[in-house]
Design an enzyme around this catalytic site. Structure first.
Site, PDB file in Angstrom:
ATOM      1  N   TYR A   1      -3.258  -1.396  -0.111  1.00 22.36           N
ATOM      2  CA  TYR A   1      -3.423  -1.210   1.217  1.00 22.36           C
ATOM      3  C   TYR A   1      -3.234  -2.618   1.766  1.00 22.36           C
ATOM      4  O   TYR A   1      -3.914  -3.568   1.283  1.00 22.36           O
ATOM      5  CB  TYR A   1      -4.581  -0.449   1.392  1.00 22.36           C
ATOM      6  CG  TYR A   1      -4.906  -0.631   3.197  1.00 22.36           C
ATOM      7  CD1 TYR A   1      -4.412   0.708   3.956  1.00 22.36           C
ATOM      8  CD2 TYR A   1      -5.109  -1.643   3.738  1.00 22.36           C
ATOM      9  CE1 TYR A   1      -4.409   0.200   5.422  1.00 22.36           C
ATOM     10  CE2 TYR A   1      -5.454  -1.755   5.118  1.00 22.36           C
ATOM     11  CZ  TYR A   1      -4.999  -0.793   5.853  1.00 22.36           C
ATOM     12  OH  TYR A   1      -5.272  -0.827   7.268  1.00 22.36           O
TER      13      TYR A   1
ATOM     14  N   GLU B   1       0.928  -1.975   9.179  1.00 26.15           N
ATOM     15  CA  GLU B   1       0.027  -1.704   7.947  1.00 26.15           C
ATOM     16  C   GLU B   1       0.923  -0.954   7.185  1.00 26.15           C
ATOM     17  O   GLU B   1       1.822  -0.373   7.230  1.00 26.15           O
ATOM     18  CB  GLU B   1      -0.934  -0.533   8.419  1.00 26.15           C
ATOM     19  CG  GLU B   1      -1.804  -0.075   7.536  1.00 26.15           C
ATOM     20  CD  GLU B   1      -2.808   1.231   8.069  1.00 26.15           C
ATOM     21  OE1 GLU B   1      -3.867   1.175   8.298  1.00 26.15           O
ATOM     22  OE2 GLU B   1      -1.860   2.359   8.551  1.00 26.15           O
TER      23      GLU B   1
END
Ligand code: GDP
Ligand code: MN
Length: 386
Positions: free
Chosen positions: A101, A189
């Site tokens: 991530y 993101e």
């Protein structure tokens, strides 16, 4: 403004962030065509501006034409958390070894940029944050200094990414940070950022929120606006130059000036009602603008009454009165109007409307009494429910 994944990936590509080759498709036929262009196996992905598509069945692997077609048929038209799938992104499938991530956003409290990296990607980051907060490496970045290579490396080390992924991840993070800053985003993101079986790090998903305040220096964002599946009314309102925000109550609101519009919302709540929208027609609103405002509100099915609250300053009440009559002539309003006109040329305005008052067009002298009346009418129209 949020971007679709495919637009986010195009945005990423400009800053050198590696992604898989792919293309968009709006029909199963197009999906099959895109798949043969990018090469099997492919992933067929729902394009909706909401996360958790994978879990909802909106991301499917396909090994051939037939599988691509049936995946596309299944996903198009799907409703994912209230978002209708109208478009697909087809990309060459990756062989995933690890899912990480990475994100950059603004930490308003710290007044700094915040970078976050985790070796636990592919699941919702909120979940990781709740269950295992230490699995997320965080770095505050001074926007003047930017993200240095050392900074990026610190993130990667702290997140304990796999050794073979580290150098590439550092490069991706620096590119992603540039995308965030130079691309005028509020959020970038990547979840998951993957390490492939053959050792490449790249972005498998893309979430980009652009900072609307920077739109003036990005004429190219117009293409994103065009695909924004926004509320029809908000679109109509913007075309008409109105400042409109849809809400979910039953009393439509029109006021001149943002402050008065807010106060009107408050007063409607105070007397037990609920606003269907915020609509500021601005200063110096002409008859045309008033008519447009009523048209926009008229397309809202939930509206049971319309409260027009005008305090004339630059806006002249006679203009507003003419606008209302004009609108009544143009569109058949589904809900009655309760009107409060005060300020500049209020007398003239009221005189213009005097002969037109009815059960559908009611005049009140104060904001509070007008709100009461409008809320009462909305309640009546919806059989007691507000
Ligand atoms: P989200 O669920 O909306 O966040 O959609 P993602 O784009 O993140 O995809 C969800 C999941 O699908 C990922 O975490 C992967 O596990 C899987 N996935 C997506 N693309 C690929 C791919 O190319 N290959 C494989 N094997 N899995 C993929
Ligand atoms: Mn994702």
């Amino acid at each position: 403004m949020d971007l679709f994944e495919y637009q986010g990936k195009q945005y990423f590509a400009r800053f050198g962030i590696p992604t898989s080759p792919g293309g968009i498709a709006d029909t199963p036929e197009e999906a099959v065509a895109r798949a043969s262009e990018v090469g099997y196996p492919v992933v067929v992905k729902a394009q909706v501006k909401v996360g958790g598509r994978g879990k909802a069945g909106g991301v499917r692997l396909a090994n051939d034409k037939q599988e691509t077609r049936s995946a596309a048929e299944a996903i198009l038209g799907m409703n994912i958390k209230g978002h209708l799938v109208r478009r697909l992104w087809i990309e060459h499938a990756s062989d995933i070894a690890k899912e990480y991530y990475a994100s950059f956003t603004l930490d308003r409290t710290a007044k700094l940029h915040l970078g976050m990296v985790s070796a636990k990607g592919g699941v919702e980051i909120e979940q990781v944050a709740a269950e295992d907060p230490r699995a997320i490496a965080r770095l505050h970045i001074n926007p003047v200094e930017g993200l240095t290579e050392e900074g990026a490396r610190k993130l990667v080390e702290e997140a304990s990414l796999d050794e073979e992924a580290k150098d590439q991840a550092v490069a991706v993070l620096q590119a992603l940070y540039r995308c965030f800053v130079e691309g005028d985003a509020d959020l970038v993101e990547v979840n998951p950022l993957i390490l492939t079986v053959d050792g490449r790090v790249h972005a498998l998903d893309a979430k980009v929120t652009l900072d609307d305040n920077a739109a003036y220096r990005h004429p190219e964002w117009e293409e994103y606006r065009a695909t924004e599946l926004e509320d029809e009314r908000e679109k109509l309102a913007r075309e008409k130059g109105l400042n409109y925000i849809g809400l979910d109550g039953s009393t439509g609101i029109i006021a001149n000036g943002a402050g008065l519009a807010m106060s009107t919302l408050d007063v409607v709540n105070q007397v037990g009602g609920s606003a269907a929208n915020f609509l500021d027609i601005g200063g110096g609103a002409s008859a045309d603008v008033m008519a447009a405002a009523l048209e926009v509100i008229n397309t809202d099915e939930r509206v049971r009454s319309i409260l027009v609250n005008i305090f004339g300053g630059i806006t002249r009440c006679d203009e507003v009165a003419r606008g209302i009559l004009d609108a009544l002539g143009r569109v058949e309003l589904k809900a009655p109007i309760v009107l409060r006109l005060d300020g500049t040329n209020a007398e003239e305005g009221r005189a213009i409307l005097a002969d037109h008052l009815s059960e559908r067009l009611i005049q009140e002298t104060t904001m509070l009494s007008a709100a009461r009346k409008a809320v009462e009418m909305a309640a009546q129209a919806s059989g007691g429910a507000r």
